[in-house]
Design a protein around this motif. Structure first.
Motif, PDB file in Angstrom:
ATOM      1  N   TRP A  73       0.828  -1.213   0.000  1.00 39.96           N
ATOM      2  CA  TRP A  73       0.000   0.000   0.000  1.00 39.96           C
ATOM      3  C   TRP A  73       0.857   1.256   0.000  1.00 39.96           C
ATOM      4  O   TRP A  73       0.486   2.269  -0.577  1.00 39.96           O
ATOM      5  N   CYS A  76       2.054   1.779  -3.511  1.00 43.28           N
ATOM      6  CA  CYS A  76       0.979   2.353  -4.320  1.00 43.28           C
ATOM      7  C   CYS A  76       0.808   3.834  -4.014  1.00 43.28           C
ATOM      8  O   CYS A  76       0.649   4.653  -4.914  1.00 43.28           O
ATOM      9  N   ARG A  77       0.851   4.190  -2.743  1.00 41.65           N
ATOM     10  CA  ARG A  77       0.696   5.609  -2.394  1.00 41.65           C
ATOM     11  C   ARG A  77       1.839   6.434  -2.936  1.00 41.65           C
ATOM     12  O   ARG A  77       1.703   7.628  -3.206  1.00 41.65           O
ATOM     13  N   TYR A  97     -17.859   0.167  -7.978  1.00 44.36           N
ATOM     14  CA  TYR A  97     -17.303  -0.013  -6.627  1.00 44.36           C
ATOM     15  C   TYR A  97     -15.822  -0.370  -6.716  1.00 44.36           C
ATOM     16  O   TYR A  97     -14.983   0.191  -6.015  1.00 44.36           O
ATOM     17  N   MET A 100     -13.870   2.624  -7.561  1.00 44.27           N
ATOM     18  CA  MET A 100     -13.881   3.602  -6.470  1.00 44.27           C
ATOM     19  C   MET A 100     -12.861   3.277  -5.390  1.00 44.27           C
ATOM     20  O   MET A 100     -12.268   4.165  -4.787  1.00 44.27           O
ATOM     21  N   VAL A 101     -12.643   1.980  -5.149  1.00 46.42           N
ATOM     22  CA  VAL A 101     -11.622   1.611  -4.168  1.00 46.42           C
ATOM     23  C   VAL A 101     -10.285   2.225  -4.588  1.00 46.42           C
ATOM     24  O   VAL A 101      -9.526   2.730  -3.763  1.00 46.42           O
ATOM     25  N   GLY A 102     -10.038   2.233  -5.902  1.00 45.31           N
ATOM     26  CA  GLY A 102      -8.823   2.874  -6.391  1.00 45.31           C
ATOM     27  C   GLY A 102      -8.860   4.382  -6.265  1.00 45.31           C
ATOM     28  O   GLY A 102      -7.906   5.004  -5.799  1.00 45.31           O
ATOM     29  N   PHE A 104     -10.379   6.240  -4.284  1.00 43.29           N
ATOM     30  CA  PHE A 104     -10.359   6.735  -2.907  1.00 43.29           C
ATOM     31  C   PHE A 104      -8.935   7.041  -2.441  1.00 43.29           C
ATOM     32  O   PHE A 104      -8.746   7.654  -1.391  1.00 43.29           O
ATOM     33  N   LEU A 105      -7.941   6.617  -3.225  1.00 39.95           N
ATOM     34  CA  LEU A 105      -6.570   6.887  -2.777  1.00 39.95           C
ATOM     35  C   LEU A 105      -6.290   8.386  -2.728  1.00 39.95           C
ATOM     36  O   LEU A 105      -5.617   8.875  -1.831  1.00 39.95           O
ATOM     37  N   SER A 108     -10.907  11.477  -0.048  1.00 39.34           N
ATOM     38  CA  SER A 108     -11.698  10.709   0.910  1.00 39.34           C
ATOM     39  C   SER A 108     -13.185  11.028   0.756  1.00 39.34           C
ATOM     40  O   SER A 108     -14.020  10.446   1.426  1.00 39.34           O
ATOM     41  N   PRO A 110     -16.619  10.607  -0.803  1.00 36.16           N
ATOM     42  CA  PRO A 110     -17.230   9.560  -1.620  1.00 36.16           C
ATOM     43  C   PRO A 110     -17.774  10.049  -2.967  1.00 36.16           C
ATOM     44  O   PRO A 110     -17.601   9.370  -3.984  1.00 36.16           O
ATOM     45  N   ARG A 114     -16.503   8.848  -6.563  1.00 35.08           N
ATOM     46  CA  ARG A 114     -17.422   8.285  -7.547  1.00 35.08           C
ATOM     47  C   ARG A 114     -17.266   8.970  -8.894  1.00 35.08           C
ATOM     48  O   ARG A 114     -17.172   8.308  -9.938  1.00 35.08           O
ATOM     49  N   THR A 153      -6.018   5.107  -9.199  1.00 35.20           N
ATOM     50  CA  THR A 153      -5.172   5.635  -8.129  1.00 35.20           C
ATOM     51  C   THR A 153      -4.292   6.772  -8.624  1.00 35.20           C
ATOM     52  O   THR A 153      -3.488   7.299  -7.873  1.00 35.20           O
TER      53      THR A 153
END
Ligand SMILES: Nc1ncnc2c1ncn2[C@@H]1O[C@H](COP(=O)(O)OP(=O)(O)O)[C@@H](O)[C@H]1O
Ligand SMILES: [Mg+2]
Lengths: 241, 296, 340
Positions: A73, A76-77, A97, A100-102, A104-105, A108, A110, A114, A153
């Motif tokens: 992680w 990735c950051r 979804y 979005m997990v990507g 969100f890096l 924050s 939502p 999206r 990301t």
């Protein structure tokens, strides 16, 4: 100074030297290819760079900073996103979804995540499938989702592990176009590919490994004409594509 | 403390640990292959025990002769259990990395079996006098209770047979392949779910063997399995889930802790020591003594 | 009238009616036994909702959550009996201790594959029970060993000391606790930590490659889950005024929470409530009516229900029920649900 310096990386599994003293240096803005027969140690090398496990010895320098042994992680950051050879979508979740997990890096919020995810989906022609469960996608779309998710990301470097394996020729061409576009947007690409034709056409430079050892590196031209490379590949089906 | 007493405690611990290990062996095999925690394992052991109990009680056979009935019976039982009840859930969840929902099924089986036994036989504790009950074997000054000693031998033989089977037979190899990769067995031309059925059957049969081993010196009652369930879970986590040597060594460790600490403190506290040791191992070697941090 | 609005109105009316019914139920039901069953239903829904934070969203299977119920109950009760601390304060102390313990247990185990976590939490829960059974007294604090603790009775309805003669206050307290817990899970599921938890639960390596420190999020979820569970423990102690290790720290209790979640629908917000709504009455009524006829039969039936639900609805009952609800709305409104 190259953007990524892989210095004498080795990875041993018990007695097996899956990667043995491999050095690669990748310039910013390049598409860099890594090829070799099955089991040569390509994915293992990737996993060492991406932090899935630490290398047995050697160093990975990114942008002047030693990132050897960093957790995935943190890698990735730092700006290196990767895909997996065996794609790992969040199967019970929608395509949106997943992406979005990507996204969100970098935020924050939502609704912002999206929006950014939808942008990425549009870029990868997945926008109309945003509400489908990832587990129900075709192989080609899963592979595309894997890249889209990593791109969400907003990385500086993209590590692609056999993103074209198992695709039909026209799908391979589409993916090649996408990869070029990603490079043109300023992302450095380090890709593993088993399909010779695919990697020859896009790469600026290529390293060939076999039995964990580096055989050579050079331009696609040089690699294609090298005796050792042809031999390494003739052992199996040459140009499987 | 007297050296003799300690040595005797070690002997007792190893003898006890052997049937603990054997009970855990079936559990670890099932888990290693199917990745399912068999919460009905203790109940299968109970079924084996009741079967052996009635055989000995009604025919007066040697308790080990009951193995001839119990082992095939429990094998078929386990085979069917996996084939009819667990398989549908596994199929529905084949995309899931770890099909944890299956434990509901195994727990349901546990409830059903234990309570059917309660309805059929009542809650009382039963013992049956067998030809080996209460007999001992002396080596110097040290006491080896014969039923436990035979249990030790049976554990050794079963483990040996199991390892041989897994190493050298085609089905054994398929089972090992399936434990590494869910699809590997299909590649060898063997139906994955048949491999699962057989692995589950073998695990259940081993639980049945423990039931027979216990009959000469242990009470039979409907919830006897629960006593062993928790112990087995601790043992397999201690040894490393899916590891055969882990189960045997873990069993020995628990047996030794129980018998050695019993020399110093009340038995209710030895139970606590088991949990403390378990938690300590968890912190030091989270994947267990023989476990690998492997990707399933 | 634009399309779908009739359907929406009916949907709203039904939901408001349900809420009104739930909030006024004590006015209709006077029988204390039924009230008790209802309160327990809500308590189980609350505890399972707390469980679901880690067991559902983080994708692991905790099988020792009764330990945290017990930590809550024992802490607030001992603080009250020994030092006269009101349970309303003591419950926060218990919750804090539970969160710390949950974190300590979670750190090594949450990094491992699910089965290790399941069995480890289970063994930990059993360890706590054995510890409680072996401890009669610590300094001035009475723990009570296997007999457990009886809370001294306070006369009348005493809000400050969390004791009531009437069942109604308990009903509203647990109802509000449940609503808050549901709001928390709903909120978490919509923000970044919720996405990260679900992602890490499903495919940890993929989530990590996307910048998620999976075990950190899981440990946080565990801590929060244990915290909330312990609050429910204090409630249980105040409701029953008597508890002992085999009951409050029992394996059966931990398992039941997991069952409710799995039957309802793990990782969904409504799942724990639906699971508790369906499973609690089944276990209560079969126990009441069958255990005198043939001991054990009720558990055979319970086990059979578990197996059947898992074979026919392996992802829990929320899905088929919400599909049923949608179809009912379609029928009532004469409109089709819009595909979003
Ligand atoms: N986690 C692991 N443990 C043990 N051996 C491994 C592991 N990962 C890869 N290997 C072995 O390392 C070698 C290289 O594998 P890999 O890097 O996947 O090859 P490639 O990607 O070039 O096909 C193979 O022989 C493989 O079996
Ligand atoms: Mg590879």
């Amino acid at each position: 100074m190259a953007l990524i310096e892989i210095k004498d990386i080795s990875k041993h599994f018990g007695g097996l030297k899956a990667v043995d003293q491999v050095s690669i240096s990748i310039e910013k803005g390049q598409i860099y290819g890594l090829i070799g027969p099955n089991g040569a140690g390509k994915s293992t090398l990737f996993n060492c760079v991406a932090g899935l496990y630490p290398p047995t010895s050697g160093k990975v320098i990114y942008d002047g900073e030693d990132i050897t042994g960093w957790k995935p992680w943190n890698v990735c950051r730092k700006g290196l996103a990767r895909t997996f050879q065996i794609v790992k979508p969040f199967q019970k979740r929608t395509v949106l979804y997943n992406v979005m997990v990507g996204s969100f890096l970098k935020t924050s919020n939502p609704s912002e995540a999206r929006d950014r995810a939808m942008e990425v989906l549009k870029r990868f022609n997945l926008a109309d499938k945003w509400n489908i469960l990832a587990g129900n996608l075709t192989i080609a779309d899963r592979k595309r989702l894997e890249i889209a998710r990593a791109m969400a990301t907003e990385p500086d470097v993209l590590l692609l592990d056999e993103s074209m394996a198992g695709l039909r020729p026209n799908e391979v061409d589409e993916t090649l176009d996408e990869i070029r576009k990603i490079r043109d947007s300023g992302v450095t690409i380090f890709m593993i590919e088993h399909i010779m034709r695919a990697i020859m056409t896009v790469s600026d430079r290529i390293t060939v490994i076999q039995f964990g050892k580096k055989i050579m590196d050079g331009t696609p031209q040089e690699v294609a004409n090298d005796e050792r490379v042809i031999k390494a590949y003739l052992g199996e089906s040459y140009g499987a594509a | 403390m007297d050296f003799d007493i300690i040595l005797q405690a070690i002997i007792n611990g190893l003898l006890t640990g052997s049937y603990y290990g054997l009970a855990a062996l079936g559990l670890t095999l099932i888990f290693g292959v199917i990745k399912v925690i068999n919460f009905a394992h203790g109940s299968l052991l109970m079924v084996g025990m009741f079967t052996a109990y009635w055989i000995v009680k009604l025919t007066g056979w040697n308790p080990y002769a009951a193995l001839l009935v119990v082992v095939p019976l429990l094998f078929l039982f386990g085979y069917g259990l996996q084939g009819f009840l667990i398989k549908p859930v596994l199929i529905a969840q084949r995309d899931v990395r770890e099909p944890t929902e299956v434990i509901i099924v195994t727990t349901g089986v546990w409830y059903i079996l234990d309570n059917l036994a309660l309805m059929l036989f009542g809650a009382e504790y039963r013992v049956v006098q067998t030809s080996v009950s209460g007999q001992i074997f002396m080596l110097g000054d040290y006491i080896f209770p014969k039923p436990q000693l035979y249990g030790f031998i049976i554990t050794a033989a079963t483990s040996f047979l199991l390892v041989w089977f897994l190493k050298y037979t085609k089905m054994g190899k398929a089972i090992r392949a399936a434990s590494l990769d869910r699809d590997a067995a299909s590649l060898m031309g063997i139906n994955q779910y048949r491999v699962y059925n057989i692995a589950f059957g073998i695990g259940a049969a081993i639980a049945g063997i423990v039931g027979c081993v216990l009959i000469p010196f242990y009470y039979v009652f409907p919830t006897v399995g629960v006593v062993f369930d928790v112990k087995c879970f601790i043992i397999v986590v201690l040894g490393g889930l899916g590891s055969i040597p882990g189960a045997l060594v873990g069993g020995a460790i628990i047996g030794l802790i129980e018998s050695i600490f019993a020399q110093f403190i009340a038995s209710t506290w030895t139970e606590l020591i088991v949990y403390v040791v378990f938690l300590a191992v968890l912190f030091i070697r989270p994947a267990g003594l023989f476990g690998e941090k492997r990707d399933w | 009238m634009n399309s779908g609005s009739r359907r929406k109105t009916i949907d709203t009316v039904l939901k408001v009616a349900l809420a009104v019914l739930v909030f006024t139920l004590p006015l209709w039901i006077k029988n204390p036994t039924y009230m008790q069953i209802l309160i327990f239903m809500l308590l189980y829904a609350y505890l399972t909702t707390s469980w679901n934070l880690v067991g559902g969203f983080a994708g692991v299977l905790p099988l020792g959550h009764s330990a945290y119920v017990g930590i809550g109950a024992y802490t607030s009760t001992i603080l009250w009996i020994t030092w006269g601390v009101s349970p309303w304060l003591g419950m926060w102390v218990g919750a804090f201790i539970a969160a710390v313990v949950g974190t300590i247990i979670g750190i090594p185990t949450l990094k491992l594959r699910g089965a290790y976590f399941a069995l480890s939490t289970m063994a930990f829960g059993e360890g706590v029970r054995v510890l409680a059974e072996n401890t009669v007294k610590v300094g001035p604090c009475v723990v009570g060993g296997p007999q457990g603790i009886c809370l001294p009775l306070v006369p009348g309805n005493n809000l400050a000391l969390f004791q009531f003669v009437s069942k109604t206050p308990y009903y509203y307290i647990i109802l509000i606790m449940l609503c808050i817990a549901l709001f928390i899970t709903w909120h978490i599921s919509r923000i970044r930590p919720g996405y990260y938890l679900a992602a890490g639960g499903e495919e940890p390596e993929a989530a990590e490659a996307l910048g998620v420190n999976v075990s950190k999020y899981k440990v946080w979820a565990m801590a929060l889950s244990c915290f909330m569970t312990a609050l429910g423990g204090t409630f249980l102690a105040q409701l029953t005024l008597y508890f002992y290790p085999k009951q409050i720290l029992g394996l059966d209790f931990s398992f039941e929470l997991a069952f409710i979640a799995l039957i309802g629908g793990r990782g969904t917000i409504a799942g724990p409530v639906i699971g508790a709504l369906l499973l609690r009455p089944v276990s209560e009524f079969t126990r009441i009516y069958l255990s005198s006829v043939l001991p054990g039969l009720h558990l055979v039936i319970f086990g059979a229900i578990l197996i059947l639900v898992m074979i026919y609805q392996p992802f829990g009952l929320v899905r088929p029920l919400s599909r049923f609800y949608d179809r009912m709305l379609d029928a009532l409104s004469g409109e089709k649900k819009k595909e979003r």
